[in-house]
Design a protein around this motif. Structure first.
Motif, short mmCIF file in Angstrom:
data_model
loop_
_atom_site.label_atom_id
_atom_site.label_comp_id
_atom_site.label_asym_id
_atom_site.label_seq_id
_atom_site.Cartn_x
_atom_site.Cartn_y
_atom_site.Cartn_z
N SER A 174 44.79 58.02 52.28
CA SER A 174 44.04 58.38 53.48
C SER A 174 42.55 58.29 53.23
N GLY A 175 41.81 57.73 54.18
CA GLY A 175 40.37 57.59 54.03
C GLY A 175 39.65 58.91 53.88
N GLY A 176 40.29 59.98 54.31
CA GLY A 176 39.68 61.30 54.20
C GLY A 176 39.84 61.93 52.83
N ASN A 177 40.66 61.33 51.97
CA ASN A 177 40.83 61.85 50.61
C ASN A 177 39.60 61.54 49.77
N TYR A 178 39.03 62.57 49.16
CA TYR A 178 37.91 62.32 48.25
C TYR A 178 38.42 61.56 47.03
N HIS A 179 37.63 60.59 46.57
CA HIS A 179 38.04 59.74 45.46
C HIS A 179 36.81 59.18 44.77
N ARG A 180 37.03 58.64 43.59
CA ARG A 180 35.94 57.99 42.86
C ARG A 180 36.48 56.98 41.87
N ALA A 181 35.68 55.97 41.59
CA ALA A 181 35.99 55.04 40.52
C ALA A 181 35.67 55.72 39.19
N GLN A 182 36.43 55.40 38.17
CA GLN A 182 36.13 55.90 36.85
C GLN A 182 35.05 55.01 36.21
N LYS A 183 35.22 54.57 35.00
CA LYS A 183 34.16 53.80 34.34
C LYS A 183 34.08 52.36 34.86
N PHE A 184 32.86 51.89 34.99
CA PHE A 184 32.61 50.47 35.25
C PHE A 184 32.36 49.79 33.91
N TYR A 185 32.56 48.49 33.85
CA TYR A 185 32.42 47.79 32.56
C TYR A 185 32.12 46.32 32.81
N GLY A 186 31.79 45.61 31.72
CA GLY A 186 31.56 44.19 31.79
C GLY A 186 30.15 43.81 32.21
N LYS A 187 29.87 42.52 32.13
CA LYS A 187 28.53 42.01 32.43
C LYS A 187 28.50 41.03 33.60
N SER A 188 29.66 40.54 34.02
CA SER A 188 29.72 39.57 35.12
C SER A 188 31.04 39.73 35.85
N ILE A 189 31.22 38.95 36.89
CA ILE A 189 32.45 39.05 37.67
C ILE A 189 33.68 38.72 36.82
N LYS A 190 33.51 37.90 35.80
CA LYS A 190 34.65 37.46 35.00
C LYS A 190 35.21 38.55 34.08
N ASP A 191 34.34 39.50 33.67
CA ASP A 191 34.83 40.50 32.72
C ASP A 191 34.58 41.95 33.18
N SER A 192 34.25 42.12 34.46
CA SER A 192 33.95 43.46 34.97
C SER A 192 35.10 43.98 35.85
N ARG A 193 34.88 45.15 36.42
CA ARG A 193 35.89 45.79 37.29
C ARG A 193 35.88 45.09 38.65
N LEU A 194 36.89 44.28 38.88
CA LEU A 194 37.01 43.53 40.13
C LEU A 194 38.13 44.10 40.97
N THR A 195 37.82 44.41 42.22
CA THR A 195 38.82 44.94 43.15
C THR A 195 38.71 44.23 44.50
N LEU A 196 39.74 44.37 45.27
CA LEU A 196 39.72 43.97 46.67
C LEU A 196 39.90 45.25 47.48
N VAL A 197 38.87 45.62 48.20
CA VAL A 197 38.84 46.89 48.93
C VAL A 197 38.97 46.64 50.43
N SER A 198 39.89 47.35 51.07
CA SER A 198 40.08 47.22 52.52
C SER A 198 40.10 48.59 53.17
N PHE A 199 39.55 48.66 54.38
CA PHE A 199 39.56 49.89 55.16
C PHE A 199 40.39 49.63 56.41
N LEU A 200 41.49 50.37 56.55
CA LEU A 200 42.43 50.13 57.63
C LEU A 200 42.37 51.24 58.67
N THR A 201 42.54 50.86 59.92
CA THR A 201 42.52 51.83 61.01
C THR A 201 43.76 51.65 61.88
N VAL A 202 44.05 52.65 62.68
CA VAL A 202 45.19 52.60 63.60
C VAL A 202 44.74 52.05 64.93
#
Length: 202
Positions: A174-202
């Motif tokens: 749920s978008g209302g849940n508090y959350h956080r990313a843990q550690k970030f790492y790497g120096k570029s897109i190839k070796d760092s924390r890469l995600t696909l983030v989506s926000f969904l609605t009804v």
């Protein structure tokens, strides 16, 4: 409700390969860390929406056509680690991990949906401190101030789940849940924390 689903995409390497080819930009206002690209195909958006509908049993979930509602995002070690926040503007937040070689403690922590929403004293949650740091991560003083604020704010939260980053794992909550990313790492897109983030609605 918090859902963790492994093997989300049928062929995650194809999705990652697309992500590596895109152009990325940072937020001038410093609202979020790292770099994002919103050039996501309708095919991928539809796949995420349909699968999220199946997971949540909510057939009305969708990703709107607004630019910021779906993005590849990579965050390097310069940004250190995340701070608790909620995505109150959406019904569900979907995070898909796309780094094959994630480091330990680089996933996402999520609080229960009934976590008190106003427990952090306003004077502690200095948004400008975060924004100034995100815009200039090399500045020692800005980094020091951000670390102090992040540590104080995060101490107020008690996550009920800590989801390790695993390639092709989906975290949906749920978008209302508090959350956080843990550690970030790497120096570029190839070796760092890469995600696909989506926000969904009804």
């Amino acid at each position: 409700m918090i859902h963790v689903v492994d093997n989300f995409f049928d062929d995650p390497y194809v999705i990652r390969k697309q992500a590596l080819k895109l152009e990325y930009y940072s937020d001038r206002e410093g609202r979020w860390p790292g770099m994002r690209s919103h050039n996501i195909s309708k095919e991928i958006k539809n796949y995420i929406a349909l699968k999220s509908q199946s997971i949540t049993q909510n057939l009305h979930l969708k990703i709107s056509d607004r630019q910021f509602n779906c993005a590849f995002q990579f965050v390097t070690k310069d940004f250190r680690e995340g701070i608790f926040h909620a995505d109150d503007f959406c019904d569900y937040t979907c995070i898909i991990f796309l780094s094959p070689d994630s480091i330990d403690y680089s996933g996402t922590e999520v609080c229960d949906d009934d976590h008190p929403p106003l427990i952090v004293p306003r004077k502690m949650l200095e948004r400008k401190v975060k924004e100034n740091f995100y815009k200039d991560t090399k500045n020692f003083l800005k980094g020091y101030k951000y670390d102090r604020m992040r540590s104080k704010v995060n101490s107020f939260f008690d996550p009920i789940i800590k989801v390790p980053a695993r390639f092709n794992r989906c975290l949906l909550f749920s978008g209302g849940n508090y959350h956080r990313a843990q550690k970030f790492y790497g120096k570029s897109i190839k070796d760092s924390r890469l995600t696909l983030v989506s926000f969904l609605t009804v």
